[in-house]
Write a protein that holds these residues in place. Sequence first.
Motif, mmCIF file in Angstrom:
data_model
loop_
_atom_site.group_PDB
_atom_site.id
_atom_site.type_symbol
_atom_site.label_atom_id
_atom_site.label_comp_id
_atom_site.label_asym_id
_atom_site.label_seq_id
_atom_site.Cartn_x
_atom_site.Cartn_y
_atom_site.Cartn_z
ATOM 1 N N GLN A 57 -10.585 46.471 42.475
ATOM 2 C CA GLN A 57 -9.629 46.779 43.539
ATOM 3 C C GLN A 57 -8.291 46.082 43.277
ATOM 4 O O GLN A 57 -7.229 46.682 43.447
ATOM 5 N N LEU A 58 -8.353 44.814 42.848
ATOM 6 C CA LEU A 58 -7.114 44.085 42.550
ATOM 7 C C LEU A 58 -6.360 44.736 41.399
ATOM 8 O O LEU A 58 -5.126 44.856 41.438
ATOM 9 N N HIS A 59 -7.085 45.147 40.384
ATOM 10 C CA HIS A 59 -6.457 45.802 39.240
ATOM 11 C C HIS A 59 -5.739 47.082 39.681
ATOM 12 O O HIS A 59 -4.590 47.332 39.285
ATOM 13 N N ILE A 60 -6.404 47.876 40.508
ATOM 14 C CA ILE A 60 -5.807 49.125 41.009
ATOM 15 C C ILE A 60 -4.576 48.825 41.861
ATOM 16 O O ILE A 60 -3.521 49.447 41.697
ATOM 17 N N LEU A 61 -4.696 47.847 42.755
ATOM 18 C CA LEU A 61 -3.569 47.491 43.626
ATOM 19 C C LEU A 61 -2.373 46.998 42.816
ATOM 20 O O LEU A 61 -1.227 47.393 43.082
ATOM 21 N N GLU A 62 -2.618 46.128 41.846
ATOM 22 C CA GLU A 62 -1.525 45.594 41.032
ATOM 23 C C GLU A 62 -0.844 46.699 40.238
ATOM 24 O O GLU A 62 0.388 46.719 40.120
ATOM 25 N N SER A 63 -1.636 47.640 39.700
ATOM 26 C CA SER A 63 -1.018 48.720 38.925
ATOM 27 C C SER A 63 -0.171 49.618 39.830
ATOM 28 O O SER A 63 0.924 50.045 39.439
ATOM 29 N N ILE A 64 -0.654 49.903 41.018
ATOM 30 C CA ILE A 64 0.123 50.727 41.959
ATOM 31 C C ILE A 64 1.385 49.985 42.394
ATOM 32 O O ILE A 64 2.464 50.573 42.486
ATOM 33 N N GLY A 94 5.442 51.099 41.874
ATOM 34 C CA GLY A 94 6.271 51.377 43.048
ATOM 35 C C GLY A 94 7.524 50.549 43.155
ATOM 36 O O GLY A 94 8.235 50.619 44.149
ATOM 37 N N ASN A 95 7.839 49.713 42.171
ATOM 38 C CA ASN A 95 9.043 48.873 42.182
ATOM 39 C C ASN A 95 9.114 47.976 43.413
ATOM 40 O O ASN A 95 10.192 47.701 43.921
ATOM 41 N N GLY A 96 7.992 47.563 43.917
ATOM 42 C CA GLY A 96 7.966 46.614 45.028
ATOM 43 C C GLY A 96 8.140 47.214 46.398
ATOM 44 O O GLY A 96 8.151 46.486 47.388
ATOM 45 N N ALA A 97 8.284 48.518 46.514
ATOM 46 C CA ALA A 97 8.457 49.149 47.822
ATOM 47 C C ALA A 97 7.090 49.315 48.500
ATOM 48 O O ALA A 97 6.068 49.518 47.833
ATOM 49 N N LEU A 98 7.089 49.220 49.821
ATOM 50 C CA LEU A 98 5.847 49.443 50.565
ATOM 51 C C LEU A 98 5.515 50.933 50.547
ATOM 52 O O LEU A 98 6.386 51.763 50.811
ATOM 53 N N GLN A 141 2.230 44.185 51.769
ATOM 54 C CA GLN A 141 3.240 43.332 52.407
ATOM 55 C C GLN A 141 3.237 41.943 51.780
ATOM 56 O O GLN A 141 4.291 41.391 51.461
ATOM 57 N N ASN A 142 2.039 41.370 51.638
ATOM 58 C CA ASN A 142 1.939 40.022 51.068
ATOM 59 C C ASN A 142 2.388 39.997 49.612
ATOM 60 O O ASN A 142 3.072 39.063 49.176
ATOM 61 N N ARG A 143 2.013 41.015 48.851
ATOM 62 C CA ARG A 143 2.385 41.062 47.428
ATOM 63 C C ARG A 143 3.896 41.202 47.273
ATOM 64 O O ARG A 143 4.504 40.595 46.390
ATOM 65 N N ARG A 144 4.489 42.010 48.142
ATOM 66 C CA ARG A 144 5.946 42.185 48.104
ATOM 67 C C ARG A 144 6.643 40.865 48.455
ATOM 68 O O ARG A 144 7.619 40.473 47.795
ATOM 69 N N ALA A 145 6.149 40.168 49.459
ATOM 70 C CA ALA A 145 6.730 38.880 49.855
ATOM 71 C C ALA A 145 6.575 37.864 48.714
ATOM 72 O O ALA A 145 7.504 37.095 48.432
ATOM 73 N N ARG A 146 5.421 37.857 48.048
ATOM 74 C CA ARG A 146 5.186 36.939 46.929
ATOM 75 C C ARG A 146 6.137 37.251 45.773
ATOM 76 O O ARG A 146 6.695 36.331 45.145
ATOM 77 N N ALA A 147 6.363 38.536 45.501
ATOM 78 C CA ALA A 147 7.275 38.926 44.424
ATOM 79 C C ALA A 147 8.704 38.476 44.738
ATOM 80 O O ALA A 147 9.404 37.961 43.861
ATOM 81 N N LYS A 148 9.123 38.656 45.982
ATOM 82 C CA LYS A 148 10.464 38.220 46.372
ATOM 83 C C LYS A 148 10.604 36.701 46.265
ATOM 84 O O LYS A 148 11.628 36.186 45.807
ATOM 85 N N ARG A 149 9.566 35.992 46.713
ATOM 86 C CA ARG A 149 9.576 34.530 46.654
ATOM 87 C C ARG A 149 9.658 34.058 45.198
ATOM 88 O O ARG A 149 10.432 33.149 44.870
ATOM 89 N N ASN A 150 8.883 34.674 44.313
ATOM 90 C CA ASN A 150 8.905 34.294 42.903
ATOM 91 C C ASN A 150 10.257 34.595 42.275
ATOM 92 O O ASN A 150 10.761 33.818 41.452
ATOM 93 N N LEU A 151 10.861 35.717 42.640
ATOM 94 C CA LEU A 151 12.177 36.069 42.122
ATOM 95 C C LEU A 151 13.227 35.042 42.550
ATOM 96 O O LEU A 151 14.057 34.607 41.743
#
Length: 178
Positions: free
Chosen positions: A101-108, A112-116, A145-155
């Motif tokens: 499931q994590l692999h599928i979510l990360e690939s999607i 999607g360029n970080g968009a919800l 939502q959490n993954r997008r927030a984590r990506a923004k925080r890391n950036l």
Amino acid sequence: MNRDKGKACASTTPAEVSGGAWEVPGYVVVMTDEQVEVLRKQISIYATICEQLLEMHHALTAHQGSIAGVRSGGNLYRDPPVIHGDKKFTARQRWQPTQMQLHILESIFGQGNGALPGRQKIQDITAELSQHGQVAETNVYNWFQNRRARAKRNLKRKQAASPLNNGESEAQARSSSN
């Protein structure tokens, strides 16, 4: 009995008084038969209204159950508890995605360029993920939502670290050339 002054009748048997009301010893008659009949009709009408309101409430509650994924406040995803086998999956229990499931979510997420994703896309993703374990739309929406927030925080961390590293490099380069 004098109804206007509210005195009780002294006789021991009911007697009819003007207006169709009956006097009973020890009681003060406050309504005529006509008034009692009007009151009975009003009570009947109110009882009918209450029954209709109760039916409307049940219908609305059932309708809300069918659209439980929609709520006000901007968050469109709110699922009722999911029952899987003999286990009940409620909002208080944490969802632990499987590795697949994590692999599928990360690939999607990467595609999607970080968009919800939209509601339909989340439903499609949930359907795909449910082949690899238990998952609800809420879990998928929250994960993005959490993954997008984590990506923004890391950036932001990378951007904040870059000027310091560049500044240190320049300072080291100046000191070594002197």
